[in-house]
Scaffold this active site. Structure first.
Site, PDB file in Angstrom:
ATOM      1  N   HIS A   1     115.217  -0.456  63.711  1.00 52.50           N
ATOM      2  CA  HIS A   1     115.343   0.907  63.029  1.00 52.50           C
ATOM      3  C   HIS A   1     113.412   1.020  62.848  1.00 52.50           C
ATOM      4  O   HIS A   1     112.822   1.187  63.593  1.00 52.50           O
ATOM      5  CB  HIS A   1     115.737   0.845  61.389  1.00 52.50           C
ATOM      6  CG  HIS A   1     116.087   0.895  60.455  1.00 52.50           C
ATOM      7  ND1 HIS A   1     116.027   2.842  60.807  1.00 52.50           N
ATOM      8  CD2 HIS A   1     116.048   1.264  58.629  1.00 52.50           C
ATOM      9  CE1 HIS A   1     115.518   3.560  59.657  1.00 52.50           C
ATOM     10  NE2 HIS A   1     116.014   2.786  58.509  1.00 52.50           N
TER      11      HIS A   1
ATOM     12  N   HIS B   1     118.369   8.119  69.910  1.00 52.22           N
ATOM     13  CA  HIS B   1     118.726   7.804  68.460  1.00 52.22           C
ATOM     14  C   HIS B   1     119.809   8.440  68.799  1.00 52.22           C
ATOM     15  O   HIS B   1     120.163   8.689  69.316  1.00 52.22           O
ATOM     16  CB  HIS B   1     117.266   9.720  68.098  1.00 52.22           C
ATOM     17  CG  HIS B   1     117.344   9.395  67.003  1.00 52.22           C
ATOM     18  ND1 HIS B   1     118.130   9.489  66.156  1.00 52.22           N
ATOM     19  CD2 HIS B   1     116.159   8.746  66.099  1.00 52.22           C
ATOM     20  CE1 HIS B   1     117.728   9.756  64.370  1.00 52.22           C
ATOM     21  NE2 HIS B   1     116.830   9.418  64.682  1.00 52.22           N
TER      22      HIS B   1
ATOM     23  N   ASP C   1     108.977   6.581  67.163  1.00 57.45           N
ATOM     24  CA  ASP C   1     108.233   5.823  67.344  1.00 57.45           C
ATOM     25  C   ASP C   1     107.551   5.444  69.303  1.00 57.45           C
ATOM     26  O   ASP C   1     106.792   4.583  68.586  1.00 57.45           O
ATOM     27  CB  ASP C   1     108.952   4.935  67.445  1.00 57.45           C
ATOM     28  CG  ASP C   1     109.932   4.294  65.865  1.00 57.45           C
ATOM     29  OD1 ASP C   1     109.181   5.118  65.047  1.00 57.45           O
ATOM     30  OD2 ASP C   1     110.596   3.971  65.983  1.00 57.45           O
TER      31      ASP C   1
END
Ligand code: AMX
Length: 389
Positions: free
Chosen positions: A227, A268, A323
C-alpha cells in the site's frame, strides 16, 4: 436512485478470502476512482485541482464543495488558529527509538496527539488533524533525522509553505520543495472509500473510537509495502536500476520479473490506465528536475515497463501508479531519505480519511452515523466438538 432492495452484487463461494475485492460496502462522497480516468474529488478530476491552494482542496474534502474566496479566507484563518502540537507530544517523540520506521513514529504521534488534545467531536478533531499534522510530521523528520530541534509554526504562512519552513531540510531549495509538496499533498489526499487505509480508519471509527486513534490504525495499513510504503520501495527500485538507458532498464525489469519480483510503481487494484496523479507528477518533474538522472530513469521506465508488463496477461494494469515517480521528485528536491516518503503520503491522506470518517460518523443515516462494522466470516473446518466426552 437505487432502491434499498436493488441487488448490487451476487456473493459466491469464490468471493470468500479475496480481500473483499469489489464488494460494495458503503457510499463515499469525497472521491471516486474510475478505472480509466482515475480519481476525482467530489466530481472534480484531480488534474483540475492539482494547482489550487491546498487549503481549498482540504475544504472540498470537509464540505464537499470548493470554497468561495471569502470561505477560503475564513477556513485558512480557522486552520491557522488550530495549529500547535502540545509540547508533551514533542517530548514523547524524542523518546522514540530511532530504529523505528518513520511510519511507526507517525502512528505513535497520532496516538500521542489524541491522548493530549482530542475533543471527542469528529468535526472539530478532523479540522485539528488538518491543522496540526504538518507540525507533527515536521517534528518527526527533524528529531528522527537528527536535523535539530523542531521548529515552531509560522502563522504568516500557508499550510504547506509552513510545513516546508518547519522541515527546514538541510541543503534543499525551499521554493522547489514547496511547489512539489503542495501538489503532492493534493494528489494523495483521497482515493475512494475502499482503499485499505481509508477502510481501516472508518472501520475503527465505527466503534466510536476517536479520530486520532482511528487514523493511527489507518496509517498502520498505509505502512504496508503493498500500500503506501510502495512509494519508498519505488524510489529504491529506480535507484537499483542504476541507469537511465532504456535497454538497461528493460533488462533489469525482465530479470526482476523472471525472479518473481514486483515492478514497483506499476499496477493497481482498481485502475486500468496510467494513474492521472502519475501523469501530473511526470509533467512536474519535466519542470523542476528534467536533468536529474533518477527522474530520467523513472521517465524512461514509464515507456519500457509498460511494454514489458503488457506481455503478462495476469497483471491487470501494466501502467504507472501514483508512486512510480513521486520518490524521484522528492529526492531531487532534497528529501533523499525514502524511509520518510510514506509519512508524506500519510500527512495528506489523513485529511481525506478524516473527512470520510466525519461523513460516516455524523452525517450518514440521518446523522446517526453508520453502525459498527461487522462483516460475516463463514466458519470453516469447525465441526462441533467437546473437550470432555
Ligand atoms: N509487478 C509484478 N507483478 C505484478 C505487478 C507488478 N507491478 N502488479 C500485479 N502483479 C501480479 C500480482 O502480484 C498478481 O500475481 P499472483 O496472481 O501471482 O498473486 C497478479 O499480477 C495479478 O495482480 P493484479 O490483479 O494485477 O493486482 P492486485 O490488485 O492483486 O495488486 C498491486 C495491486 C498494486 C498490489 C500490485 O499491482 C503490485 O504489487 N504492484 C507493485 C507495488 C506497487 O506499486 N504498489 C503501489 C500501489 C499504490 C498504493 O497503494 N500506494
Amino acid at each position: 436512485m437505487a432502491e434499498p432492495t436493488d441487488v448490487l452484487f451476487e456473493i459466491t463461494q469464490a468471493h470468500l478470502n479475496s480481500g473483499l475485492r469489489g464488494f460494495p460496502v458503503g457510499t463515499c462522497r469525497t472521491s471516486r476512482v474510475d478505472p480509466n480516468t482515475g480519481v476525482s474529488y467530489v466530481g472534480y478530476p484531480i488534474a483540475e485541482l492539482a494547482d489550487l491552494e491546498e487549503e481549498a482542496v482540504a475544504y472540498l474534502m470537509l464540505h464537499r464543495e470548493l470554497p468561495t474566496d471569502a470561505q477560503l479566507t475564513e477556513f485558512v484563518a480557522d486552520i491557522k488558529s488550530r495549529r500547535g502540537v502540545p509540547p508533551k507530544v514533542i517530548e514523547l517523540l524524542k523518546a522514540l527509538p530511532k530504529e523505528g520506521h518513520p511510519m511507526e513514529w507517525l502512528i505513535s504521534g497520532l496516538i500521542f496527539l489524541g491522548m493530549t488534545s482530542k475533543t471527542g467531536d469528529y468535526v472539530e478533531d478532523a479540522k485539528n488533524v488538518v491543522a496540526r499534522l504538518p507540525e507533527l510530521v515536521a517534528a518527526i523528520f527533524r528529531i528522527r533525522s537528527g536535523w535539530g530541534e523542531p521548529i515552531a509554526p509560522n502563522p504568516e504562512l500557508g499550510l504547506i509553505e509552513d510545513f516546508v519552513h518547519m522541515l527546514d531540510v538541510p541543503g534543499a531549495d525551499a521554493e522547489a520543495l514547496t511547489s512539489l509538496l503542495r501538489v503532492f499533498y493534493i494528489l494523495h489526499m483521497d482515493h475512494g472509500g475502499g482503499n485499505l487505509s481509508t477502510f481501516t480508519g472508518k472501520t475503527v471509527a465505527s466503534a466510536h473510537t476517536d479520530i486520532f486513534a482511528s487514523l493511527g490504525a489507518a496509517m498502520s495499513g498505509l505502512y504496508g509495502p503493498l500500500h503506501g510504503r510502495a512509494n519508498q520501495d519505488c524510489l529504491n527500485f529506480v535507484r537499483t536500476v542504476g541507469s537511465s538507458d532504456p535497454a538497461e532498464i528493460e533488462k533489469f525489469i525482465r530479470d526482476a520479473l523472471a525472479n518473481k519480483k514486483k515492478i514497483y510503481g506499476y499496477g493497481h487494484a482498481v485502475l486500468r490506465a496510467e494513474d492521472p496523479r502519475a501523469t501530473i507528477q511526470y509533467g512536474l518533474g519535466e519542470k523542476i528536475c528534467p536533468d536529474d538522472e533518477l527522474f530520467r530513469t523513472a521517465a524512461n521506465m514509464r515507456i519500457v515497463a509498460v511494454k514489458v508488463l503488457k506481455e503478462f496477461p495476469k497483471i491487470s494494469n501494466p501502467y504507472p501508479n501514483v508512486d512510480a515517480v513521486s520518490g524521484t521528485l522528492l529526492n531531487a528536491c532534497g528529501l533523499t531519505d525514502s524511509d520518510f516518503y510514506t509519512v508524506l503520503f500519510g500527512l495528506s491522506r489523513c485529511t481525506g480519511i478524516a473527512a470520510q470518517i466525519v461523513d460516516e460518523r455524523v452525517r450518514f443515516r440521518g446523522g446517526k452515523g453508520a453502525p459498527i462494522y461487522r462483516p460475516k466470516y463463514v466458519a470453516e473446518d469447525q465441526t462441533p466438538r467437546h473437550v470432555k466426552g
